[in-house]
Scaffold this motif. Structure first.
Motif, PDB file in Angstrom:
ATOM      1  N   LYS A 343     117.233  77.251 104.825  1.00 26.47           N
ATOM      2  CA  LYS A 343     117.593  76.294 103.775  1.00 26.47           C
ATOM      3  C   LYS A 343     117.113  76.741 102.399  1.00 26.47           C
ATOM      4  N   HIS A 344     116.166  77.677 102.372  1.00 29.16           N
ATOM      5  CA  HIS A 344     115.622  78.186 101.111  1.00 29.16           C
ATOM      6  C   HIS A 344     115.582  79.712 101.177  1.00 29.16           C
ATOM      7  N   PRO A 345     116.740  80.363 101.241  1.00 24.05           N
ATOM      8  CA  PRO A 345     116.746  81.815 101.467  1.00 24.05           C
ATOM      9  C   PRO A 345     116.114  82.592 100.320  1.00 24.05           C
ATOM     10  N   THR A 346     115.415  83.646 100.689  1.00 26.08           N
ATOM     11  CA  THR A 346     114.908  84.579  99.685  1.00 26.08           C
ATOM     12  C   THR A 346     116.089  85.378  99.145  1.00 26.08           C
ATOM     13  N   PRO A 347     116.313  85.385  97.841  1.00 24.50           N
ATOM     14  CA  PRO A 347     117.484  86.090  97.305  1.00 24.50           C
ATOM     15  C   PRO A 347     117.317  87.602  97.356  1.00 24.50           C
ATOM     16  N   ALA A 348     118.414  88.290  97.201  1.00 25.10           N
ATOM     17  CA  ALA A 348     118.390  89.745  97.047  1.00 25.10           C
ATOM     18  C   ALA A 348     118.311  90.045  95.560  1.00 25.10           C
ATOM     19  N   LEU A 349     117.297  90.813  95.159  1.00 26.40           N
ATOM     20  CA  LEU A 349     117.130  91.078  93.732  1.00 26.40           C
ATOM     21  C   LEU A 349     116.311  92.337  93.501  1.00 26.40           C
ATOM     22  N   HIS A 350     116.296  92.758  92.246  1.00 29.08           N
ATOM     23  CA  HIS A 350     115.522  93.906  91.786  1.00 29.08           C
ATOM     24  C   HIS A 350     114.721  93.448  90.574  1.00 29.08           C
ATOM     25  N   ALA A 351     113.418  93.678  90.593  1.00 26.53           N
ATOM     26  CA  ALA A 351     112.564  93.235  89.487  1.00 26.53           C
ATOM     27  C   ALA A 351     111.440  94.250  89.312  1.00 26.53           C
ATOM     28  N   GLN A 352     110.584  93.980  88.344  1.00 26.32           N
ATOM     29  CA  GLN A 352     109.461  94.860  88.046  1.00 26.32           C
ATOM     30  C   GLN A 352     108.163  94.082  88.204  1.00 26.32           C
ATOM     31  N   LEU A 353     107.258  94.611  89.009  1.00 29.28           N
ATOM     32  CA  LEU A 353     105.942  93.988  89.164  1.00 29.28           C
ATOM     33  C   LEU A 353     105.071  94.456  88.003  1.00 29.28           C
ATOM     34  N   PRO A 424      93.214  76.231  91.698  1.00 31.34           N
ATOM     35  CA  PRO A 424      92.842  77.411  92.481  1.00 31.34           C
ATOM     36  C   PRO A 424      91.823  77.041  93.546  1.00 31.34           C
ATOM     37  N   GLY A 425      91.851  77.765  94.647  1.00 27.93           N
ATOM     38  CA  GLY A 425      90.889  77.500  95.713  1.00 27.93           C
ATOM     39  C   GLY A 425      91.428  77.934  97.057  1.00 27.93           C
ATOM     40  N   SER A 426      90.654  77.705  98.086  1.00 25.39           N
ATOM     41  CA  SER A 426      91.005  78.171  99.424  1.00 25.39           C
ATOM     42  C   SER A 426      92.229  77.469  99.992  1.00 25.39           C
ATOM     43  N   ASP A 427      92.532  76.265  99.490  1.00 28.00           N
ATOM     44  CA  ASP A 427      93.691  75.524  99.994  1.00 28.00           C
ATOM     45  C   ASP A 427      94.933  75.715  99.135  1.00 28.00           C
ATOM     46  N   ASN A 428      94.832  76.474  98.040  1.00 29.55           N
ATOM     47  CA  ASN A 428      95.980  76.652  97.162  1.00 29.55           C
ATOM     48  C   ASN A 428      97.117  77.329  97.923  1.00 29.55           C
ATOM     49  N   ALA A 429      98.314  76.798  97.759  1.00 27.40           N
ATOM     50  CA  ALA A 429      99.465  77.302  98.514  1.00 27.40           C
ATOM     51  C   ALA A 429      99.791  78.752  98.195  1.00 27.40           C
ATOM     52  N   LEU A 430      99.346  79.243  97.034  1.00 29.36           N
ATOM     53  CA  LEU A 430      99.579  80.639  96.661  1.00 29.36           C
ATOM     54  C   LEU A 430      98.459  81.553  97.114  1.00 29.36           C
ATOM     55  N   GLY A 431      97.439  80.988  97.756  1.00 29.79           N
ATOM     56  CA  GLY A 431      96.305  81.788  98.170  1.00 29.79           C
ATOM     57  C   GLY A 431      95.475  82.229  96.976  1.00 29.79           C
ATOM     58  N   HIS A 432      94.875  83.397  97.070  1.00 26.91           N
ATOM     59  CA  HIS A 432      93.975  83.878  96.022  1.00 26.91           C
ATOM     60  C   HIS A 432      94.647  84.833  95.036  1.00 26.91           C
ATOM     61  N   ILE A 433      95.838  85.340  95.371  1.00 24.39           N
ATOM     62  CA  ILE A 433      96.486  86.321  94.499  1.00 24.39           C
ATOM     63  C   ILE A 433      97.987  86.054  94.452  1.00 24.39           C
ATOM     64  N   LYS A 434      98.528  86.093  93.250  1.00 24.17           N
ATOM     65  CA  LYS A 434      99.971  86.023  93.040  1.00 24.17           C
ATOM     66  C   LYS A 434     100.398  87.278  92.290  1.00 24.17           C
ATOM     67  N   PHE A 435     101.534  87.861  92.687  1.00 23.62           N
ATOM     68  CA  PHE A 435     102.057  89.059  92.052  1.00 23.62           C
ATOM     69  C   PHE A 435     103.311  88.677  91.271  1.00 23.62           C
ATOM     70  N   ASN A 436     103.256  88.870  89.975  1.00 22.74           N
ATOM     71  CA  ASN A 436     104.367  88.469  89.114  1.00 22.74           C
ATOM     72  C   ASN A 436     105.446  89.546  89.086  1.00 22.74           C
ATOM     73  N   ILE A 437     106.656  89.157  89.431  1.00 21.29           N
ATOM     74  CA  ILE A 437     107.823  90.030  89.304  1.00 21.29           C
ATOM     75  C   ILE A 437     108.862  89.255  88.493  1.00 21.29           C
ATOM     76  N   PRO A 438     108.726  89.216  87.174  1.00 16.86           N
ATOM     77  CA  PRO A 438     109.569  88.340  86.361  1.00 16.86           C
ATOM     78  C   PRO A 438     111.055  88.477  86.688  1.00 16.86           C
ATOM     79  N   ASN A 439     111.686  87.352  86.952  1.00 18.28           N
ATOM     80  CA  ASN A 439     113.120  87.305  87.260  1.00 18.28           C
ATOM     81  C   ASN A 439     113.601  85.890  87.022  1.00 18.28           C
TER      82      ASN A 439
END
Length: 570
Positions: A343-353, A424-439
């Protein structure tokens, strides 16, 4: 018994054309090595070509075949309507006849109509028709080999990897004298394509030989069982190499068969529990003909890629839920991922981290706030407080009871009217690290507090973004030139502050969709078509051909914007 192909066998751009010869031999009067009748009057053929292309009609019809008259005029007018191919015609017929080796349909290239005219080509009119049919077939073949048959945006709302437009007309016009090697050069220059190409030939040969043994349906069988269906399982796994052929065909589910079943399950993305349940048996009974068609669909996606990927990049194969960091063609880091659910598919894309965030804040999408958090607040008004969630509104001062959902009547609300963020914290849904790939789709890679999902075989569980099994390893790889260590990373996380760190050089990221590929051991891997993309592409490829040679437009209706819904609430 046919053995699966191995990855170390030599790859060639043009295989022996036995299939083409067989196809053409079925056409009356055509022999693959026979030259067409001598041209008694080339001037008459020239006149016939000009006459056939006279007028302004965009489509020419010969023997029920539709030809792109506009494209043909552009090719023949500069040559004063002279025939173009001469002694290259036989080689062109062989290439078009072997199109099925590339996952294409030879019937789309007018082969039977051409063969009939070449057999009966005593008069100029017939030879001119054969010439134009062949040229139109060459144009269509070139276009198909460069991925122009289907614009992925026409079948997918979230596909942002669009093949570069390729106009076959100037390509063919520029290669009149060397058209055969030019057409051969159109194959995607990727080992992944070549290996699938070999698997396609193997699967079709197996299908032609009668396929694999079938496994009868029945109740789930576990190791140690004795059952009359076991011999059929053994024969099935011997056919594809999971079980060696010297094993006795007994009705006992022994340790050797257990290992073979696990291997089969792993190769097909199934839970490797060694149980012969309904799902495993169903996959065993998928025919080689069906698998060959799945290979064809995945070969088409290779044609959508640019001629070369960057030397260093990150690729996520969404159906496999797997990430690899590639340096100079070799994977230097790999890990499991969790990808979007159907229901929430990950799209096909190209980006830069370009950067990563330590201890990120999660801004909860409004859809999740309404659909998932609001029902929980109706049951437990302290839910926000318990999960470090806070309402962001001018009406509620930070830290006030209302900002934590206390004292608000949730019972009558049907939507969540405010912005919501998770600290931020141990319960944050993103965990401890997020990697930005602007798109524009707001998709990113990130950690997760719930690592249990990585033990599952099927990991299509998120709201669109890509969760990582080992985000620390990726972070340290990206920061390897900045003297970061695991100890330093742990210290930054434990301090609790939110920090954005730029990487020294942006790293390309590809989110792609392969349900079939050949692994480093030469084994064909298959995965479920979790979003139905294979089905839609197969249907699009089966549509009747256009009267015009296909070109994916430079601009068209863009896919609808996909907003990453973050992650499910832990």
């Amino acid at each position: 018994m046919l053995s699966p192909p191995f990855s170390h066998a030599p790859l060639r751009l043009l295989r022996p054309l036995a299939v083409a010869a067989a196809l053409l031999a079925a056409c009356p009067g055509y022999a693959a090595n026979a030259a067409p009748p001598a041209l008694a009057d080339s001037g008459a053929e020239q006149t016939a070509i000009q006459s056939l292309l006279a007028g302004q009609d965009g489509v020419l019809k010969i023997d029920g075949e539709l030809l792109d008259a506009d494209a043909l005029r552009q090719l023949y007018r500069p040559h004063h309507w002279q025939p173009l191919w001469g002694d290259q015609a036989d080689s062109l017929m062989e290439i078009l006849g072997a199109a099925d080796q590339e996952g294409l349909q030879p019937s789309r290239f007018h082969l039977r109509a051409i063969a009939r005219r070449r057999a009966d080509g005593a008069d100029a009119q017939t030879r001119a028709e054969a010439e134009l049919l062949l040229t139109d077939g060459v144009l269509r073949y070139a276009s198909a080999m460069r991925g122009q048959r289907v614009d992925p945006r026409s079948i997918e709302d979230d596909w942002f990897l669009v093949p570069a437009p390729f106009d076959a007309r100037p390509f063919v016009a520029g290669h009149i004298k060397d058209i055969v090697p030019a057409l051969q050069s159109l194959q995607p220059p990727y080992a992944g394509y070549q290996l699938l190409r070999r698997q396609l030939a193997y699967l079709r040969a197996v299908a032609a030989a009668g396929g694999w043994p079938k496994v009868p349906p029945g109740p789930t069988l576990k190791p140690g069982a004795v059952d009359p269906r076991i011999p059929a399982v053994r024969r099935r796994l011997m056919a594809t190499g999971e079980l060696t052929a010297d094993q006795p065909v007994t009705p006992v589910y022994d340790a050797d068969l257990q290992a073979a079943v696990r291997l089969f399950q792993q190769r097909h993305g199934l839970a490797d529990d060694a149980e012969l349940g309904r799902r495993t048996v169903a996959v065993m009974n998928v025919s080689p003909r069906e698998l060959a068609q799945q290979v064809v669909v995945n070969m088409e996606r290779w044609r959508w890629l640019p001629p070369h990927l960057e030397s260093n990049h990150i690729v996520v194969n969404v159906p496999a839920a797997w990430l690899e960091v590639v340096e100079n063609g070799k994977a230097v880091l790999s890990m499991k991922t969790v990808v979007g659910d159907p229901k929430h598919p990950t799209p096909a894309l190209h980006a830069q981290l370009r950067s990563l965030v330590i201890n990120p804040t999660w801004h909860v999408p409004s859809s999740i706030a309404t659909k998932e958090i609001l029902p929980k607040l109706k049951k437990d008004p302290t839910y926000l407080l318990a999960n470090d969630l806070e309402i962001v509104s001018d009406s509620f001062p930070p830290g006030s009871p209302e900002s934590q959902g206390i004292g608000i009547d949730w019972s009558s609300r049907t939507t969540f009217p405010w912005s919501l963020r998770q600290s931020p914290g141990s319960d944050n849904a993103l965990g401890h690290i997020k990697f930005n790939i602007p798109n524009q789709e707001d998709i990113y890679l990130h950690d997760t507090p719930n690592h249990r999902a990585f033990s599952r075989a099927s990991r299509d569980l998120s709201h669109g973004c890509v969760r990582l099994e080992n985000p620390d390893a990726l972070a340290l790889y990206l920061l390897r030139d900045k003297d970061w260590t695991q100890a330093r990373l742990n210290q930054e996380v434990q301090q609790g502050g939110t920090h954005t760190i730029s990487v020294s050089k942006a790293v390309p990221v590809w989110l792609f969709y392969w349900t079939m590929w050949v692994d480093a051991d030469g084994v064909l891997q298959t995965r479920d078509d979790i979003y139905g993309r294979d089905h839609r592409l197969e249907a699009a490829l089966a549509r009747p051909p256009s009267a015009k040679v296909e070109i994916v437009p430079k601009t068209s209706t863009q896919p609808q914007k996909v907003i990453c819904e973050g992650c499910r609430i832990p």
